[in-house]
Design a protein around this motif. Sequence first.
Motif, mmCIF file in Angstrom:
data_model
loop_
_atom_site.group_PDB
_atom_site.id
_atom_site.type_symbol
_atom_site.label_atom_id
_atom_site.label_comp_id
_atom_site.label_asym_id
_atom_site.label_seq_id
_atom_site.Cartn_x
_atom_site.Cartn_y
_atom_site.Cartn_z
ATOM 1 N N VAL A 25 -8.130 -13.304 0.985
ATOM 2 C CA VAL A 25 -8.378 -13.161 -0.445
ATOM 3 C C VAL A 25 -7.049 -13.398 -1.164
ATOM 4 O O VAL A 25 -6.197 -12.507 -1.221
ATOM 5 N N GLY A 26 -6.862 -14.611 -1.669
ATOM 6 C CA GLY A 26 -5.574 -14.963 -2.244
ATOM 7 C C GLY A 26 -4.517 -14.965 -1.155
ATOM 8 O O GLY A 26 -4.661 -15.633 -0.131
ATOM 9 N N SER A 27 -3.459 -14.179 -1.358
ATOM 10 C CA SER A 27 -2.405 -14.081 -0.340
ATOM 11 C C SER A 27 -2.582 -12.847 0.538
ATOM 12 O O SER A 27 -1.735 -12.573 1.397
ATOM 13 N N ARG A 28 -3.684 -12.106 0.319
ATOM 14 C CA ARG A 28 -3.927 -10.878 1.086
ATOM 15 C C ARG A 28 -5.037 -11.129 2.111
ATOM 16 O O ARG A 28 -6.089 -11.667 1.793
ATOM 17 N N LEU A 29 -4.771 -10.731 3.343
ATOM 18 C CA LEU A 29 -5.784 -10.812 4.384
ATOM 19 C C LEU A 29 -6.487 -9.473 4.483
ATOM 20 O O LEU A 29 -5.840 -8.423 4.583
ATOM 21 N N GLU A 30 -7.807 -9.492 4.418
ATOM 22 C CA GLU A 30 -8.587 -8.270 4.566
ATOM 23 C C GLU A 30 -9.306 -8.303 5.908
ATOM 24 O O GLU A 30 -9.875 -9.326 6.291
ATOM 25 N N GLY A 322 -5.355 2.721 7.986
ATOM 26 C CA GLY A 322 -6.476 1.840 8.276
ATOM 27 C C GLY A 322 -6.538 1.316 9.685
ATOM 28 O O GLY A 322 -7.492 0.625 10.045
ATOM 29 N N ALA A 323 -5.525 1.601 10.511
ATOM 30 C CA ALA A 323 -5.489 1.112 11.892
ATOM 31 C C ALA A 323 -5.677 2.289 12.837
ATOM 32 O O ALA A 323 -4.725 3.050 13.059
ATOM 33 N N ALA A 330 -5.320 -3.553 20.018
ATOM 34 C CA ALA A 330 -6.434 -4.494 20.092
ATOM 35 C C ALA A 330 -6.637 -5.183 18.747
ATOM 36 O O ALA A 330 -6.922 -6.393 18.683
ATOM 37 N N ILE A 331 -6.475 -4.439 17.649
ATOM 38 C CA ILE A 331 -6.562 -5.030 16.315
ATOM 39 C C ILE A 331 -5.445 -6.052 16.123
ATOM 40 O O ILE A 331 -5.659 -7.133 15.551
ATOM 41 N N ALA A 332 -4.250 -5.734 16.605
ATOM 42 C CA ALA A 332 -3.121 -6.659 16.472
ATOM 43 C C ALA A 332 -3.399 -7.976 17.184
ATOM 44 O O ALA A 332 -3.056 -9.060 16.677
ATOM 45 N N PHE A 333 -4.031 -7.929 18.352
ATOM 46 C CA PHE A 333 -4.316 -9.174 19.059
ATOM 47 C C PHE A 333 -5.459 -9.941 18.409
ATOM 48 O O PHE A 333 -5.476 -11.182 18.446
ATOM 49 N N ALA A 334 -6.388 -9.235 17.769
ATOM 50 C CA ALA A 334 -7.384 -9.936 16.960
ATOM 51 C C ALA A 334 -6.698 -10.673 15.812
ATOM 52 O O ALA A 334 -7.037 -11.828 15.507
ATOM 53 N N LEU A 335 -5.722 -10.031 15.177
ATOM 54 C CA LEU A 335 -4.963 -10.673 14.106
ATOM 55 C C LEU A 335 -4.224 -11.905 14.621
ATOM 56 O O LEU A 335 -4.233 -12.964 13.972
ATOM 57 N N LEU A 381 0.518 -12.563 2.894
ATOM 58 C CA LEU A 381 1.668 -11.702 2.589
ATOM 59 C C LEU A 381 1.410 -10.245 2.928
ATOM 60 O O LEU A 381 2.347 -9.460 3.052
ATOM 61 N N SER A 382 0.143 -9.868 3.046
ATOM 62 C CA SER A 382 -0.179 -8.476 3.353
ATOM 63 C C SER A 382 -1.531 -8.420 4.041
ATOM 64 O O SER A 382 -2.298 -9.393 4.049
ATOM 65 N N LEU A 383 -1.809 -7.260 4.641
ATOM 66 C CA LEU A 383 -3.074 -7.028 5.342
ATOM 67 C C LEU A 383 -3.619 -5.673 4.937
ATOM 68 O O LEU A 383 -2.874 -4.675 4.913
ATOM 69 N N VAL A 384 -4.899 -5.639 4.626
ATOM 70 C CA VAL A 384 -5.599 -4.376 4.349
ATOM 71 C C VAL A 384 -6.732 -4.253 5.357
ATOM 72 O O VAL A 384 -7.530 -5.178 5.507
ATOM 73 N N LEU A 385 -6.788 -3.125 6.046
ATOM 74 C CA LEU A 385 -7.825 -2.882 7.031
ATOM 75 C C LEU A 385 -8.841 -1.878 6.485
ATOM 76 O O LEU A 385 -8.474 -0.874 5.870
ATOM 77 N N HIS A 386 -10.126 -2.168 6.739
ATOM 78 C CA HIS A 386 -11.201 -1.282 6.324
ATOM 79 C C HIS A 386 -12.034 -0.932 7.561
ATOM 80 O O HIS A 386 -12.096 -1.699 8.516
ATOM 81 N N ARG A 387 -12.725 0.183 7.529
ATOM 82 C CA ARG A 387 -13.697 0.526 8.564
ATOM 83 C C ARG A 387 -15.094 0.290 8.042
ATOM 84 O O ARG A 387 -15.350 0.462 6.866
#
Length: 387
Positions: A25-30, A322-323, A330-335, A381-387
């Motif tokens: 989303v723009g420069s932010r990865l969700e 959020g992590a 495991a989330i890091a390797f998905a990224l 530029l940034s990452l936001v994690l949601h459940r």
Amino acid sequence: MKVLGMISGTSHDGIDVAVVDFELVGSRLEGRVGHTASTPYPGELRARLAAALPPAPTTLAEVCELDTLIGQTFAEAAAAAIAAGGPVDLVVSHGQTVYHWVEGTHALGTLQIGQPAWIAERTGTPVLSDVRIRDITAGGHGAPLVSVLDGLLLGGLAGGAGALNLGGIANVTVVRDGELYAYDIGPANALIDAVVVGRGLHPRGFDEDGRIAASGHVDARLLEVLLDEPYYRLAPPKSTGKELFHLAYVEQALARAGVTPGDADLVATLTELTVRTVAADVRAAGVGTLVVSGGGCRNPVIMDGLRRALPGVEVGPSDDHGAPSDDKEAIAFALIGWLSAHGLPGTVPGGTGARAGRVLGTLTPGAGPLVLPAPLAESPLSLVLHR
């Protein structure tokens, strides 16, 4: 893009999985974190793996068989994750590290096994694997790769942040004023687990809830000898593993110290070693927040020790950002899979010591043609994690 990240860490106790659905989303990865799970290795497989790890001798025949058996176990874990969380576009398998070749301050090679073709065949999904070596060829340590997640997730925290992972090895990422560096501090659970397993102190092979350490007392002489390890005095970037920190290492330290503490006192001393080495490096980093993940964050003796040793630092789990602490790697390797699929580097030079970032991994096609998304010109530029 939906990615399944998979890893078995230096504790070699099982496979952690996380399904993450990424959207830019723009420069932010969700990233929406979906199904997560941990699958223990079968007892016989874990015993064979432990028996083959340094400093034990092994054979190429055993390495080949373990490569297949671990690959098949990863394949079953991937199939179960897809059954529970729905189809994915890419599987990222870190596999199981069996050797990390470091001489002095230079990493020269690394070997992760768990043949990815078994995963691709079982799931029909393309698999990204062998994700560490490209960074090493560019002069990096291939570790800690989680630093790319830490930089995107924590870069906005005022006063700077340290992201600490307490697996077999303790690694830290320091993010402050737009700069990032990361490295392996030393053992987190590696020596504790080696003693618990070697002396049969707990059927699960680790000090559950820190109960053994809590029942013992620190042996000051042994701790002094352990803290004299030259690795701690090396400047970052640096990486280490069970090639250095293993049961024989503990036995050699006991001999040099000339002491014979009881089991509980030995575990208490090794736990205090983790607290001392981590706290020293966090103090030197001068951060206001320490975000903790990995199995060690479930050990109250370690966590309480860090809070006492770092009175000016806010110490808490990565769950608050959020992590989930048990699933962060495991989330890091998905990224990393998402980044590689879009032609973006999965490393930050300050995080591994490489000359520059590199696109990571080797791709194994799934059941159909290998189709990748259109490449992106710039990383988020940034990452936001949601459940």
